[in-house]
Design an enzyme around this catalytic site. Structure first.
Site, mmCIF file in Angstrom:
data_model
loop_
_atom_site.group_PDB
_atom_site.id
_atom_site.type_symbol
_atom_site.label_atom_id
_atom_site.label_comp_id
_atom_site.label_asym_id
_atom_site.label_seq_id
_atom_site.Cartn_x
_atom_site.Cartn_y
_atom_site.Cartn_z
ATOM 1 N N ASN A 95 -12.674 44.897 0.145
ATOM 2 C CA ASN A 95 -12.052 45.486 -1.167
ATOM 3 C C ASN A 95 -10.608 44.804 -0.986
ATOM 4 O O ASN A 95 -10.052 44.737 -2.061
ATOM 5 C CB ASN A 95 -11.498 46.746 -0.023
ATOM 6 C CG ASN A 95 -12.758 47.696 -0.103
ATOM 7 O OD1 ASN A 95 -13.443 47.820 -0.938
ATOM 8 N ND2 ASN A 95 -12.547 48.247 1.026
ATOM 9 N N ASP A 115 -13.326 37.652 7.302
ATOM 10 C CA ASP A 115 -12.304 38.097 8.165
ATOM 11 C C ASP A 115 -11.225 36.990 8.299
ATOM 12 O O ASP A 115 -11.916 36.098 8.494
ATOM 13 C CB ASP A 115 -12.756 38.538 9.099
ATOM 14 C CG ASP A 115 -11.245 39.862 9.792
ATOM 15 O OD1 ASP A 115 -11.260 40.943 8.817
ATOM 16 O OD2 ASP A 115 -10.788 39.928 11.029
ATOM 17 N N THR A 116 -10.387 37.296 7.878
ATOM 18 C CA THR A 116 -9.392 35.910 8.119
ATOM 19 C C THR A 116 -8.160 36.270 9.077
ATOM 20 O O THR A 116 -7.600 36.958 8.518
ATOM 21 C CB THR A 116 -9.168 35.431 6.394
ATOM 22 O OG1 THR A 116 -10.397 35.040 5.764
ATOM 23 C CG2 THR A 116 -7.373 34.142 6.572
ATOM 24 N N GLY A 170 -0.902 37.672 -0.112
ATOM 25 C CA GLY A 170 -1.072 36.733 1.666
ATOM 26 C C GLY A 170 0.499 36.188 1.342
ATOM 27 O O GLY A 170 1.246 36.493 1.130
ATOM 28 N N LYS A 230 -6.028 25.235 -4.723
ATOM 29 C CA LYS A 230 -5.608 25.897 -2.877
ATOM 30 C C LYS A 230 -7.472 25.322 -2.642
ATOM 31 O O LYS A 230 -7.435 24.741 -1.467
ATOM 32 C CB LYS A 230 -5.922 26.563 -3.014
ATOM 33 C CG LYS A 230 -6.336 28.052 -1.739
ATOM 34 C CD LYS A 230 -5.411 29.520 -1.617
ATOM 35 C CE LYS A 230 -6.060 29.900 -1.184
ATOM 36 N NZ LYS A 230 -5.356 31.597 -0.485
ATOM 37 N N ARG A 282 -11.430 29.867 3.325
ATOM 38 C CA ARG A 282 -11.883 29.756 2.679
ATOM 39 C C ARG A 282 -12.914 29.027 2.072
ATOM 40 O O ARG A 282 -14.306 29.463 1.922
ATOM 41 C CB ARG A 282 -11.930 30.953 2.130
ATOM 42 C CG ARG A 282 -12.852 32.023 1.401
ATOM 43 C CD ARG A 282 -11.315 33.344 0.389
ATOM 44 N NE ARG A 282 -10.948 33.898 1.854
ATOM 45 C CZ ARG A 282 -10.075 34.080 1.704
ATOM 46 N NH1 ARG A 282 -8.901 33.396 0.713
ATOM 47 N NH2 ARG A 282 -8.973 35.007 2.899
HETATM 48 P P1 ITT Z 1 -11.121 42.856 3.350
HETATM 49 O O1 ITT Z 1 -10.821 43.358 5.104
HETATM 50 O O2 ITT Z 1 -11.920 44.094 2.865
HETATM 51 O O3 ITT Z 1 -12.141 41.440 3.027
HETATM 52 P P2 ITT Z 1 -8.370 42.611 4.000
HETATM 53 O O4 ITT Z 1 -6.964 41.890 3.082
HETATM 54 O O5 ITT Z 1 -7.779 43.621 4.657
HETATM 55 O O6 ITT Z 1 -9.718 42.549 3.377
HETATM 56 P P3 ITT Z 1 -8.901 40.755 6.355
HETATM 57 O O7 ITT Z 1 -8.862 42.076 7.047
HETATM 58 O O8 ITT Z 1 -9.283 40.014 6.380
HETATM 59 O O9 ITT Z 1 -9.035 40.819 4.595
HETATM 60 O O10 ITT Z 1 -6.869 40.508 6.161
HETATM 61 C C1 ITT Z 1 -6.837 39.630 6.408
HETATM 62 C C2 ITT Z 1 -5.379 38.887 6.118
HETATM 63 O O11 ITT Z 1 -4.587 37.840 5.796
HETATM 64 C C3 ITT Z 1 -5.075 39.536 4.296
HETATM 65 O O12 ITT Z 1 -5.145 40.931 4.055
HETATM 66 C C4 ITT Z 1 -4.043 38.369 3.592
HETATM 67 O O13 ITT Z 1 -2.535 39.136 3.776
HETATM 68 C C5 ITT Z 1 -3.496 37.569 4.877
HETATM 69 N N1 ITT Z 1 -5.382 36.474 4.326
HETATM 70 C C6 ITT Z 1 -6.002 36.586 4.162
HETATM 71 N N2 ITT Z 1 -6.832 34.884 3.440
HETATM 72 C C7 ITT Z 1 -5.433 35.063 2.824
HETATM 73 C C8 ITT Z 1 -5.220 33.426 1.972
HETATM 74 O O14 ITT Z 1 -6.471 32.300 1.994
HETATM 75 N N3 ITT Z 1 -3.858 32.657 1.395
HETATM 76 C C9 ITT Z 1 -3.253 34.259 2.304
HETATM 77 N N4 ITT Z 1 -2.872 34.825 2.814
HETATM 78 C C10 ITT Z 1 -3.905 35.092 3.115
#
Ligand code: ITT
Length: 198
Positions: A9, A69-70, A150, A172, A178
């Site tokens: 999302n 998931d990140t 983020g 980036k 990613r």
């Molecule tokens: P989905 O689960 O729907 O994919 P989400 O935003 O909840 O979306 P995550 O659970 O993977 O995704 O949360 C990872 C958080 O980490 C995300 O909300 C950002 O705050 C941060 N994040 C992830 N990738 C990032 C990036 O490339 N640069 C900066 N912050 C990042």
């Protein structure tokens, strides 16, 4: 062109992954697939949460799909925010509050090392495959830049002097977790596709 539903999302993730898969694979967002759900992330590892997201969308659609998931892992904070990165400052996925909390928790911390780690979970023909991408770097003392999303304003990747938020997406992508995980996904899909044709 082979198409895959991206179980997220987060629009920023869709834009970044599309920029890498562009022309090779069609990425269908949940919105485009007509799916409006809050995908659960109940586990304590990126791997398990990524699997939960792709399995949820696969069970609804029966189609090939992937999720990711990140987490931002900071050794000086026992690898937090980690799997809790999206909800670090509470529910609501507030990027600004999360970043402010991180800087506040690191106010007196001299070891500024951090890494982003992405785990992609692909479900192809009913089987799951995972791909990992890591980007090492440091956390700044203050926010810089207004691009990305983020924690981008406070993260400087190794090999650069700019935060991710001071970079265009293409720059980036030279460093990003990613992008690295997506490159592995592409290699796998190309090979798998080739095998199918034999
Ligand atoms: P989905 O689960 O729907 O994919 P989400 O935003 O909840 O979306 P995550 O659970 O993977 O995704 O949360 C990872 C958080 O980490 C995300 O909300 C950002 O705050 C941060 N994040 C992830 N990738 C990032 C990036 O490339 N640069 C900066 N912050 C990042």
């Amino acid at each position: 062109m082979q198409s895959l539903i991206f179980a997220t999302n987060n629009r920023n993730k869709v834009n970044e992954i599309r920029s890498v898969l562009n022309g090779l694979f069609e990425v269908i967002s949940l919105e485009e697939a007509g799916i409006d759900i809050d995908i659960p992330e109940p586990h304590d590892t990126l791997e398990a949460n990524a699997r939960e997201k792709s399995a949820t969308i696969h069970s609804i659609t029966g189609k090939n799909c992937f999720s990711e998931d990140t987490g931002l892992e900071v050794p000086a904070l026992n690898n937090e925010p980690g799997v809790k990165s999206a909800r670090y400052a509470g529910d609501g996925h507030d990027f600004k509050k999360n970043t402010e909390k991180l800087l506040a928790n690191m106010l007196l911390v001299t070891d500024r090392r951090a890494r982003f780690r992405t785990v992609i979970s692909l479900i192809l023909d009913g089987r799951e495959y995972q791909f990992e991408g890591i980007c090492n770097g440091i956390i700044t003392n203050e926010e810089k830049g207004d691009q990305g999303f983020g924690y981008d304003p406070v993260f400087i990747p190794e090999g650069s002097s700019k935060t991710f938020a001071e970079m265009e997406m293409a720059e980036k992508n030279l460093f990003s977790h990613r992008k690295k995980a997506t490159a592995k996904l592409i290699e796998f899909l190309k090979t798998h596709h080739g095998q199918d044709q034999n």
